[in-house]
Design a protein around this motif. Structure first.
Motif, mmCIF file in Angstrom:
data_model
loop_
_atom_site.group_PDB
_atom_site.id
_atom_site.type_symbol
_atom_site.label_atom_id
_atom_site.label_comp_id
_atom_site.label_asym_id
_atom_site.label_seq_id
_atom_site.Cartn_x
_atom_site.Cartn_y
_atom_site.Cartn_z
ATOM 1 N N SER A 36 0.827 -1.213 0.000
ATOM 2 C CA SER A 36 0.000 0.000 0.000
ATOM 3 C C SER A 36 0.858 1.260 0.000
ATOM 4 O O SER A 36 0.377 2.352 -0.270
ATOM 5 N N SER A 37 2.144 1.097 0.286
ATOM 6 C CA SER A 37 3.026 2.270 0.344
ATOM 7 C C SER A 37 4.021 2.338 -0.810
ATOM 8 O O SER A 37 4.539 3.406 -1.130
ATOM 9 N N THR A 38 4.301 1.204 -1.450
ATOM 10 C CA THR A 38 5.253 1.173 -2.560
ATOM 11 C C THR A 38 4.539 0.638 -3.789
ATOM 12 O O THR A 38 4.130 -0.518 -3.813
ATOM 13 N N SER A 39 4.373 1.493 -4.796
ATOM 14 C CA SER A 39 3.618 1.077 -5.973
ATOM 15 C C SER A 39 4.541 0.629 -7.096
ATOM 16 O O SER A 39 5.717 0.988 -7.149
ATOM 17 N N VAL A 40 3.980 -0.184 -7.980
ATOM 18 C CA VAL A 40 4.682 -0.628 -9.171
ATOM 19 C C VAL A 40 4.143 0.191 -10.332
ATOM 20 O O VAL A 40 2.940 0.212 -10.584
ATOM 21 N N VAL A 41 5.038 0.892 -11.027
ATOM 22 C CA VAL A 41 4.645 1.757 -12.136
ATOM 23 C C VAL A 41 4.818 1.009 -13.447
ATOM 24 O O VAL A 41 5.874 0.413 -13.696
ATOM 25 N N ALA A 42 3.774 1.040 -14.264
ATOM 26 C CA ALA A 42 3.818 0.350 -15.554
ATOM 27 C C ALA A 42 4.994 0.862 -16.382
ATOM 28 O O ALA A 42 5.277 2.055 -16.418
ATOM 29 N N GLY A 43 5.680 -0.069 -17.043
ATOM 30 C CA GLY A 43 6.794 0.299 -17.904
ATOM 31 C C GLY A 43 8.111 0.516 -17.185
ATOM 32 O O GLY A 43 9.090 0.956 -17.792
ATOM 33 N N SER A 44 8.180 0.203 -15.910
ATOM 34 C CA SER A 44 9.415 0.392 -15.137
ATOM 35 C C SER A 44 10.528 -0.516 -15.657
ATOM 36 O O SER A 44 10.282 -1.546 -16.287
ATOM 37 N N THR A 45 11.747 -0.131 -15.352
ATOM 38 C CA THR A 45 12.890 -0.993 -15.648
ATOM 39 C C THR A 45 13.057 -1.983 -14.498
ATOM 40 O O THR A 45 12.669 -1.713 -13.361
ATOM 41 N N TYR A 46 13.646 -3.135 -14.830
ATOM 42 C CA TYR A 46 13.895 -4.129 -13.791
ATOM 43 C C TYR A 46 15.176 -4.879 -14.098
ATOM 44 O O TYR A 46 15.667 -4.900 -15.232
ATOM 45 N N ALA A 47 15.714 -5.496 -13.072
ATOM 46 C CA ALA A 47 16.869 -6.387 -13.199
ATOM 47 C C ALA A 47 16.660 -7.534 -12.237
ATOM 48 O O ALA A 47 15.901 -7.423 -11.264
#
Length: 200
Positions: A36-47
């Motif tokens: 609820s405090s950390t959102s996942v943003v569409a199109g983010s980079t990941y490793a």
């Protein structure tokens, strides 16, 4: 008292059971946990998060090997790319760090199958003959079914804060055929369905 169903009714019941069985998704039962405090943003980079001794992906030798590891990573990469996420080579440049965990558990269950009512007796001038079982009662076939329950977890961690942002957990029965690339691709795609992104 025995209950006799017409063949059409039996066929309809059998078809409805098959239809329900066919509704199971590739990943089985999927549970999603979202911060609820950390959102996942569409199109983010990941490793991919580095694997340490404290975060071993599996201790089971059936799946703790390079072949299965590469297949699972490829499946998750494909699923995330289809949702619009972009993989980068360096964790320090990524918005999200991805990791997975797989567990296998041997289980068993008792299953009893009603073999049905006795056949209809044949009747003639000298009385009726037929039926089976004691007093014409239905017979039960009881067996123990051994199976393997598989659990797969995919985590997305916000790299900047180190907090878990999103987790998908898949639970289903598995066998050796579930280790092939096509099956793993289907499971990973099913697990990320609710992840914010592009195509659903």
């Amino acid at each position: 008292m025995s209950v006799f169903l017409p063949r059409a009714a039996v066929a309809a019941v059998a078809l409805s059971v098959l239809a329900l069985a066919g509704c199971e998704t590739p990943a089985g039962k999927v549970d999603i946990l979202q911060s609820s405090s950390t959102s996942v943003v569409a199109g983010s980079t990941y490793a991919w998060a580095p694997v340490t001794s404290a975060t071993q992906r599996s201790a089971d030798p059936r799946i703790a090997n390079d072949i299965i590891n590469q297949r699972i990573q490829s499946a998750v990469d494909s699923a995330l790319a289809a949702k619009g996420y972009r993989r980068v080579s360096s964790p320090s440049q990524a918005t999200l760090l991805v990791s997975y965990y797989v567990g296998l558990e041997a289980r068993s269950e008792i299953q009893s199958n009603n073999m049905g009512p006795p056949p209809v007796a044949a009747c003639g001038f000298r009385g009726c003959v037929g039926g089976w079982g004691f007093y014409g009662a239905p017979m039960l076939d009881v067996e123990t079914i051994n199976y393997t329950q598989g659990t797969m977890i995919v985590d997305l961690v916000d790299r900047a804060s180190g907090q878990l942002a999103w987790r998908a957990t898949s639970n289903r029965r598995v066998d050796s055929s579930d280790a092939d690339q096509a099956a793993l691709n289907a499971v990973a795609a099913d697990m990320v369905k609710t992840l914010p992104g592009g195509a659903q």
